[in-house]
Design an enzyme around this catalytic site. Sequence first.
Site, mmCIF file in Angstrom:
data_model
loop_
_atom_site.group_PDB
_atom_site.id
_atom_site.type_symbol
_atom_site.label_atom_id
_atom_site.label_comp_id
_atom_site.label_asym_id
_atom_site.label_seq_id
_atom_site.Cartn_x
_atom_site.Cartn_y
_atom_site.Cartn_z
ATOM 1 N N ARG A 223 7.825 -6.733 -24.192
ATOM 2 C CA ARG A 223 7.623 -5.523 -23.543
ATOM 3 C C ARG A 223 6.747 -4.500 -24.146
ATOM 4 O O ARG A 223 6.761 -4.660 -25.375
ATOM 5 C CB ARG A 223 8.989 -4.916 -23.286
ATOM 6 C CG ARG A 223 9.813 -5.564 -22.199
ATOM 7 C CD ARG A 223 9.500 -5.477 -20.982
ATOM 8 N NE ARG A 223 10.191 -6.122 -19.743
ATOM 9 C CZ ARG A 223 9.877 -7.311 -19.190
ATOM 10 N NH1 ARG A 223 8.643 -7.925 -19.510
ATOM 11 N NH2 ARG A 223 10.543 -8.038 -18.213
ATOM 12 N N HIS A 271 -0.155 -8.130 -17.763
ATOM 13 C CA HIS A 271 1.169 -8.543 -17.726
ATOM 14 C C HIS A 271 1.104 -9.859 -16.786
ATOM 15 O O HIS A 271 1.850 -10.008 -15.727
ATOM 16 C CB HIS A 271 2.056 -7.510 -17.085
ATOM 17 C CG HIS A 271 3.679 -7.972 -17.236
ATOM 18 N ND1 HIS A 271 4.548 -6.669 -17.327
ATOM 19 C CD2 HIS A 271 4.244 -9.045 -17.445
ATOM 20 C CE1 HIS A 271 5.651 -7.180 -17.576
ATOM 21 N NE2 HIS A 271 5.584 -8.716 -17.560
HETATM 22 N N1 LIG Z 1 4.982 -10.792 -20.400
HETATM 23 C C1 LIG Z 1 5.574 -11.606 -19.366
HETATM 24 O O1 LIG Z 1 4.885 -11.885 -18.541
HETATM 25 C C2 LIG Z 1 7.139 -11.746 -19.457
HETATM 26 C C3 LIG Z 1 7.577 -12.742 -18.736
HETATM 27 C C4 LIG Z 1 8.957 -13.290 -18.891
HETATM 28 C C5 LIG Z 1 9.596 -12.522 -19.981
HETATM 29 N N2 LIG Z 1 9.157 -11.871 -20.736
HETATM 30 C C6 LIG Z 1 9.768 -11.057 -21.826
HETATM 31 O O2 LIG Z 1 10.583 -11.955 -22.543
HETATM 32 C C7 LIG Z 1 11.677 -11.601 -22.994
HETATM 33 C C8 LIG Z 1 12.518 -12.780 -23.409
HETATM 34 O O3 LIG Z 1 12.947 -13.628 -22.475
HETATM 35 P P1 LIG Z 1 13.874 -14.642 -22.786
HETATM 36 O O4 LIG Z 1 14.167 -15.317 -21.262
HETATM 37 O O5 LIG Z 1 13.405 -15.760 -23.791
HETATM 38 O O6 LIG Z 1 15.305 -13.940 -23.216
HETATM 39 P P2 LIG Z 1 16.386 -14.374 -23.960
HETATM 40 O O7 LIG Z 1 16.764 -15.851 -23.601
HETATM 41 O O8 LIG Z 1 17.682 -13.660 -23.540
HETATM 42 O O9 LIG Z 1 16.205 -14.549 -25.338
HETATM 43 C C9 LIG Z 1 16.351 -13.611 -26.315
HETATM 44 C C10 LIG Z 1 15.943 -13.731 -27.796
HETATM 45 O O10 LIG Z 1 15.948 -12.703 -28.340
HETATM 46 C C11 LIG Z 1 16.888 -12.452 -29.534
HETATM 47 N N3 LIG Z 1 16.953 -11.357 -29.663
HETATM 48 C C12 LIG Z 1 17.523 -10.382 -28.803
HETATM 49 N N4 LIG Z 1 17.705 -9.083 -29.828
HETATM 50 C C13 LIG Z 1 17.594 -9.589 -30.889
HETATM 51 C C14 LIG Z 1 17.683 -8.396 -32.219
HETATM 52 N N5 LIG Z 1 18.096 -7.393 -32.325
HETATM 53 N N6 LIG Z 1 17.330 -9.380 -33.119
HETATM 54 C C15 LIG Z 1 16.647 -10.523 -33.211
HETATM 55 N N7 LIG Z 1 16.739 -11.481 -32.298
HETATM 56 C C16 LIG Z 1 17.048 -10.521 -30.941
HETATM 57 C C17 LIG Z 1 18.017 -13.370 -29.095
HETATM 58 O O11 LIG Z 1 18.723 -13.673 -30.153
HETATM 59 P P3 LIG Z 1 20.043 -14.585 -30.074
HETATM 60 O O12 LIG Z 1 19.650 -15.934 -29.620
HETATM 61 O O13 LIG Z 1 20.730 -14.837 -31.405
HETATM 62 O O14 LIG Z 1 20.730 -13.949 -28.676
HETATM 63 C C18 LIG Z 1 17.251 -14.625 -28.071
HETATM 64 O O15 LIG Z 1 16.788 -15.664 -29.146
HETATM 65 C C19 LIG Z 1 12.272 -10.894 -21.838
HETATM 66 O O16 LIG Z 1 13.364 -9.975 -21.869
HETATM 67 C C20 LIG Z 1 10.963 -10.165 -21.335
HETATM 68 O O17 LIG Z 1 11.026 -8.910 -21.801
HETATM 69 C C21 LIG Z 1 7.876 -11.381 -20.618
#
Ligand SMILES: NC(=O)c1ccc[n+]([C@@H]2O[C@H](COP(=O)([O-])OP(=O)(O)OC[C@H]3O[C@@H](n4cnc5c(N)ncnc54)[C@H](OP(=O)(O)O)[C@@H]3O)[C@@H](O)[C@H]2O)c1
Length: 308
Positions: A223, A271
Amino acid sequence: MAVMYKCDVRNPEEWRVLLAAAIPDLDFRVWPDVGNPEEITAALVWEPVPGDLARYPNLGVILSVAAGVDNILSDPDLPDVPVCRIVDEYTGMFMAEYAAYYALRFHRHMYLYDENRRQKLWRKGPRTETQDRHVGVLGLGNVGRAVAAKLAGLGFPVTGWSRSPTVIDGIATASGTDGFAEVVAQSAILVNALPLTDETRHILNAATFARMPKGSFVINMGRGEHLVPADLMASLDSGQVERAALDVFEHEPLPQDDPLWSHPGIEVTPHIAAATNLRTASRQVIENLRRLETGEPFINAVDRARGY
Ligand SMILES: NC(=O)c1ccc[n+]([C@@H]2O[C@H](COP(=O)([O-])OP(=O)(O)OC[C@H]3O[C@@H](n4cnc5c(N)ncnc54)[C@H](OP(=O)(O)O)[C@@H]3O)[C@@H](O)[C@H]2O)c1
């Protein structure tokens, strides 16, 4: 059941057709023409207007049309109902492609050849072996795991960072504050795939860039608010960071007068790292609408206290 739809970046008809094929009697209402707020039992949203979701007294679930939920959880008046997101292999696949493209573009200094070509300059740039270019991936969720696997498959040594300790075949991992310092210190390419929470906001800042090896690369596809833009531009100007690819911004579309557009060390994309695959995402939405009727636990519900 009446579903309120609010997503300004996608044609509501695409969603209406897919949902109606599975739930023929679905009452699909596009914001702001939602009719009687008391009839709304589910919300399907991206960037809902703050305070709006509190207007529906019989709301049973809030469904994000995408993977991220920060745009929903940031609402100070968010009603106390479950929030679910899309967890999709296509999101991981698209995000991994984006990361792989920029990792290779930076690793092979292709941006130098873009410039040289404009000047008709036949000049070879520096070379580093892939196994000597360490990549750090922040976040090891659905997206981060796919990114880490793709980059490891290309031959980069990859270390991933998560909140809780994680074990993944073929990928080194680290967690917590000490783990962050370790990962960043060795990351010649740092890829951000974290969700935006109070803990991760502005994690890409001057201290992070200073800890990275000199001349390193940054890819932000989490983000916009993960990044402190002025810190990145200062680190680029000093040569501490060599180049950055940014797909996400605090204000989208990125305003015309934003200096990120014209900084010579920054590549901006609008994005597009991933887009929701409606065919697969709609199945998850349909399943959660079914569960709303039956009272079964929702799939892909987020932990509101944790923020993701
Ligand atoms: N640019 C784009 O087009 C696009 C598209 C889709 C998504 N995104 C972004 O990608 C993000 C991630 O998506 P996702 O589906 O992978 O999310 P997710 O499955 O919820 O995974 C989040 C990961 O981040 C880690 N995390 C969260 N808070 C943390 C912290 N304080 N310190 C260390 N690690 C932390 C979590 O750790 P744990 O494993 O320990 O819980 C987990 O490994 C979305 O929230 C969105 O912002 C962007």
